[in-house]
Design a protein around this motif. Structure first.
Motif, PDB file in Angstrom:
ATOM      1  N   LEU A  26       0.834  -1.204   0.000  1.00 37.55           N
ATOM      2  CA  LEU A  26       0.000   0.000   0.000  1.00 37.55           C
ATOM      3  C   LEU A  26       0.870   1.257   0.000  1.00 37.55           C
ATOM      4  O   LEU A  26       0.547   2.243  -0.692  1.00 37.55           O
ATOM      5  CB  LEU A  26      -0.936  -0.010   1.211  1.00 37.55           C
ATOM      6  CG  LEU A  26      -2.090  -1.013   1.157  1.00 37.55           C
ATOM      7  CD1 LEU A  26      -2.752  -1.155   2.520  1.00 37.55           C
ATOM      8  CD2 LEU A  26      -3.122  -0.610   0.105  1.00 37.55           C
ATOM      9  N   ALA A  27       1.951   1.236   0.759  1.00 37.28           N
ATOM     10  CA  ALA A  27       2.877   2.364   0.740  1.00 37.28           C
ATOM     11  C   ALA A  27       3.537   2.488  -0.624  1.00 37.28           C
ATOM     12  O   ALA A  27       3.695   3.599  -1.153  1.00 37.28           O
ATOM     13  CB  ALA A  27       3.928   2.186   1.837  1.00 37.28           C
ATOM     14  N   PRO A  54      -5.053  -6.815 -13.349  1.00 41.15           N
ATOM     15  CA  PRO A  54      -3.621  -6.839 -13.632  1.00 41.15           C
ATOM     16  C   PRO A  54      -2.849  -5.799 -12.831  1.00 41.15           C
ATOM     17  O   PRO A  54      -3.385  -4.762 -12.433  1.00 41.15           O
ATOM     18  CB  PRO A  54      -3.576  -6.499 -15.123  1.00 41.15           C
ATOM     19  CG  PRO A  54      -4.768  -5.622 -15.331  1.00 41.15           C
ATOM     20  CD  PRO A  54      -5.818  -6.050 -14.334  1.00 41.15           C
ATOM     21  N   GLY A  55      -1.569  -6.086 -12.586  1.00 41.85           N
ATOM     22  CA  GLY A  55      -0.741  -5.141 -11.841  1.00 41.85           C
ATOM     23  C   GLY A  55       0.743  -5.412 -12.038  1.00 41.85           C
ATOM     24  O   GLY A  55       1.142  -6.402 -12.675  1.00 41.85           O
ATOM     25  N   TYR A  56       1.555  -4.512 -11.474  1.00 38.93           N
ATOM     26  CA  TYR A  56       3.010  -4.568 -11.648  1.00 38.93           C
ATOM     27  C   TYR A  56       3.673  -4.039 -10.383  1.00 38.93           C
ATOM     28  O   TYR A  56       3.356  -2.950  -9.911  1.00 38.93           O
ATOM     29  CB  TYR A  56       3.387  -3.721 -12.869  1.00 38.93           C
ATOM     30  CG  TYR A  56       4.855  -3.469 -13.108  1.00 38.93           C
ATOM     31  CD1 TYR A  56       5.825  -4.420 -12.826  1.00 38.93           C
ATOM     32  CD2 TYR A  56       5.268  -2.255 -13.652  1.00 38.93           C
ATOM     33  CE1 TYR A  56       7.171  -4.178 -13.065  1.00 38.93           C
ATOM     34  CE2 TYR A  56       6.611  -1.998 -13.903  1.00 38.93           C
ATOM     35  CZ  TYR A  56       7.556  -2.961 -13.601  1.00 38.93           C
ATOM     36  OH  TYR A  56       8.881  -2.714 -13.845  1.00 38.93           O
ATOM     37  N   LEU A  57       4.588  -4.845  -9.829  1.00 38.09           N
ATOM     38  CA  LEU A  57       5.373  -4.450  -8.662  1.00 38.09           C
ATOM     39  C   LEU A  57       6.782  -4.123  -9.143  1.00 38.09           C
ATOM     40  O   LEU A  57       7.567  -5.026  -9.465  1.00 38.09           O
ATOM     41  CB  LEU A  57       5.410  -5.568  -7.624  1.00 38.09           C
ATOM     42  CG  LEU A  57       4.060  -6.134  -7.166  1.00 38.09           C
ATOM     43  CD1 LEU A  57       4.277  -7.248  -6.147  1.00 38.09           C
ATOM     44  CD2 LEU A  57       3.163  -5.047  -6.605  1.00 38.09           C
ATOM     45  N   ALA A 299      -5.309  -5.375  -7.358  1.00 38.88           N
ATOM     46  CA  ALA A 299      -4.429  -6.353  -7.990  1.00 38.88           C
ATOM     47  C   ALA A 299      -3.060  -6.382  -7.336  1.00 38.88           C
ATOM     48  O   ALA A 299      -2.479  -7.461  -7.136  1.00 38.88           O
ATOM     49  CB  ALA A 299      -4.294  -6.026  -9.479  1.00 38.88           C
ATOM     50  N   VAL A 300      -2.524  -5.209  -6.986  1.00 39.79           N
ATOM     51  CA  VAL A 300      -1.171  -5.191  -6.413  1.00 39.79           C
ATOM     52  C   VAL A 300      -1.134  -5.880  -5.054  1.00 39.79           C
ATOM     53  O   VAL A 300      -0.096  -6.432  -4.656  1.00 39.79           O
ATOM     54  CB  VAL A 300      -0.615  -3.755  -6.326  1.00 39.79           C
ATOM     55  CG1 VAL A 300      -0.394  -3.179  -7.720  1.00 39.79           C
ATOM     56  CG2 VAL A 300      -1.501  -2.845  -5.496  1.00 39.79           C
ATOM     57  N   ALA A 305       1.000 -10.479  -2.173  1.00 36.10           N
ATOM     58  CA  ALA A 305       0.777 -11.696  -1.390  1.00 36.10           C
ATOM     59  C   ALA A 305       1.268 -12.920  -2.160  1.00 36.10           C
ATOM     60  O   ALA A 305       1.917 -13.807  -1.594  1.00 36.10           O
ATOM     61  CB  ALA A 305      -0.700 -11.836  -1.039  1.00 36.10           C
ATOM     62  N   GLY A 306       0.943 -12.963  -3.458  1.00 30.29           N
ATOM     63  CA  GLY A 306       1.357 -14.095  -4.270  1.00 30.29           C
ATOM     64  C   GLY A 306       2.865 -14.219  -4.362  1.00 30.29           C
ATOM     65  O   GLY A 306       3.415 -15.332  -4.304  1.00 30.29           O
ATOM     66  N   PHE A 307       3.566 -13.098  -4.479  1.00 36.34           N
ATOM     67  CA  PHE A 307       5.029 -13.130  -4.575  1.00 36.34           C
ATOM     68  C   PHE A 307       5.650 -13.568  -3.250  1.00 36.34           C
ATOM     69  O   PHE A 307       6.620 -14.333  -3.226  1.00 36.34           O
ATOM     70  CB  PHE A 307       5.554 -11.765  -4.998  1.00 36.34           C
ATOM     71  CG  PHE A 307       7.038 -11.739  -5.270  1.00 36.34           C
ATOM     72  CD1 PHE A 307       7.600 -12.624  -6.158  1.00 36.34           C
ATOM     73  CD2 PHE A 307       7.857 -10.823  -4.630  1.00 36.34           C
ATOM     74  CE1 PHE A 307       8.977 -12.613  -6.417  1.00 36.34           C
ATOM     75  CE2 PHE A 307       9.224 -10.797  -4.875  1.00 36.34           C
ATOM     76  CZ  PHE A 307       9.782 -11.698  -5.774  1.00 36.34           C
ATOM     77  N   TYR A 308       5.092 -13.102  -2.146  1.00 36.28           N
ATOM     78  CA  TYR A 308       5.563 -13.552  -0.833  1.00 36.28           C
ATOM     79  C   TYR A 308       5.398 -15.069  -0.709  1.00 36.28           C
ATOM     80  O   TYR A 308       6.314 -15.779  -0.262  1.00 36.28           O
ATOM     81  CB  TYR A 308       4.788 -12.844   0.271  1.00 36.28           C
ATOM     82  CG  TYR A 308       5.073 -13.352   1.665  1.00 36.28           C
ATOM     83  CD1 TYR A 308       6.152 -12.861   2.402  1.00 36.28           C
ATOM     84  CD2 TYR A 308       4.279 -14.338   2.245  1.00 36.28           C
ATOM     85  CE1 TYR A 308       6.431 -13.344   3.673  1.00 36.28           C
ATOM     86  CE2 TYR A 308       4.540 -14.829   3.514  1.00 36.28           C
ATOM     87  CZ  TYR A 308       5.618 -14.331   4.220  1.00 36.28           C
ATOM     88  OH  TYR A 308       5.885 -14.810   5.478  1.00 36.28           O
TER      89      TYR A 308
END
Length: 324
Positions: A26-27, A54-57, A299-300, A305-308
């Protein structure tokens, strides 16, 4: 490509760890390090929908999307209302990395975001909780609120009184907590310091006249522009925060309907939770004002969460690797 099922998600992603992951993303969202487009929602029969998010980190170098079905009528059928998956791609090469169960992520991360908002906005001495709804999100929100405040008593309400009693009995045993069933929404919320609305309602179930001064509300049930859980008076009288401004002004009926009625103006939203985390958005100003967090789900949040989970699954040798 790693396939990670719901059982493994629940084993890896604890509520405590997910709250920390959600605070970070969120930050990042408020700083432009996490980006996404508005969800695409395909209406099906009745009130059912199929959504793509969809999203991008940027910092993690991960792109992806959640594809999710939302079937409110599944409550009580033995099937979850939210089902789907989160896909993860390497943002540098486009290589698919993982497919993670989306239902389990949604159940945990939604409540974890509400917990992050509650940590920032609810009074420190808050000790009474009301939960409206008895589904998956009601269960996870109860767990999340117990994590971030010293909750001493909880009331739960459902349109079906038997479900409320069953929820109270099961959750009292699980958490060794005082949880009772309320016969009406008014009875459930009248003394509550924190209120979580997790219903399938399309019309208001929670009215401002029933909410005591100083309460904090997490509203996460209605996610379309023509649906809401809260009445106009409650929204107009509360300090309103959202997970993402762009999403709220397109999708949040709890904001858009009072706006269309002229009860509030476009600047009624104080800001995003991410901005509050970064100290750029003001929080609660007094012990008697009502604060409101409207969460739509992003999405982010699912990607974070999915990447963790993906990283932890690799370290713990969980999941099934397939050639793709």
């Amino acid at each position: 490509m790693l396939i990670i099922n719901g059982k493994e998600v629940a084993e890896i992603l604890t509520m405590e760890s997910c709250i920390a992951v959600m605070e970070t993303v969120l930050a990042d969202l408020s700083e432009g390090e996490a980006v996404q487009s508005l969800r695409q929602v395909l209406p099906l029969e009745e009130r059912n929908v199929l959504g793509m998010m969809p999203g991008y980190l940027r910092r993690e170098g991960i792109a992806g999307a959640k594809i999710i079905s939302v079937f409110p009528g599944n409550h009580g059928s033995g099937l979850p209302s939210h089902q789907g998956m989160v896909s993860l791609f390497d943002a540098a090469t486009g290589v698919p990395l993982a497919m993670v169960d989306g239902q389990s992520i949604t159940a945990i991360r939604t409540a974890a975001v509400s917990a992050a908002a509650t940590k920032l906005l609810a009074r420190e001495e808050a000790e009474s909780l009301a939960v409206l709804g008895t589904g998956e999100q009601a269960r996870s929100h109860l767990e999340a609120m117990l994590q971030v405040r010293g909750i001493k008593r909880t009331k739960v309400w459902s349109r079906t009184p038997g479900k409320a009693r069953a929820f109270a009995d099961a959750m009292s045993s699980r958490w060794n907590a005082e949880i009772t069933a309320a016969l009406s929404v008014e009875d459930a919320v009248m003394d509550a310091d924190i209120i979580c609305t997790a219903t399938a309602a399309g019309e208001p179930v929670l009215h401002g006249a029933w909410v005591k001064p100083g309460a904090h509300i997490n509203a996460i049930g209605a996610c379309r522009a023509h649906e809401r859980e809260l009445d106009t008076a409650l929204v107009a009288g509360a300090r309103l925060y959202v997970d993402r401004l762009e999403s709220a002004v397109h999708e949040a009926g709890d904001y858009l309907i009072p706006l269309s009625e002229g009860a509030i103006t476009a600047d009624h939203i104080i800001g995003e939770i991410g901005g509050l985390l970064k100290g750029r958005v003001p929080g609660r100003r007094s012990s008697d004002e009502i604060t409101l967090f409207k969460g739509l789900g992003l999405a982010v949040q699912d990607l974070a969460a999915g990447f963790y989970i993906y990283k932890q699954a690799g370290a713990l040798h969980k999941g099934v690797e397939i050639s793709f």
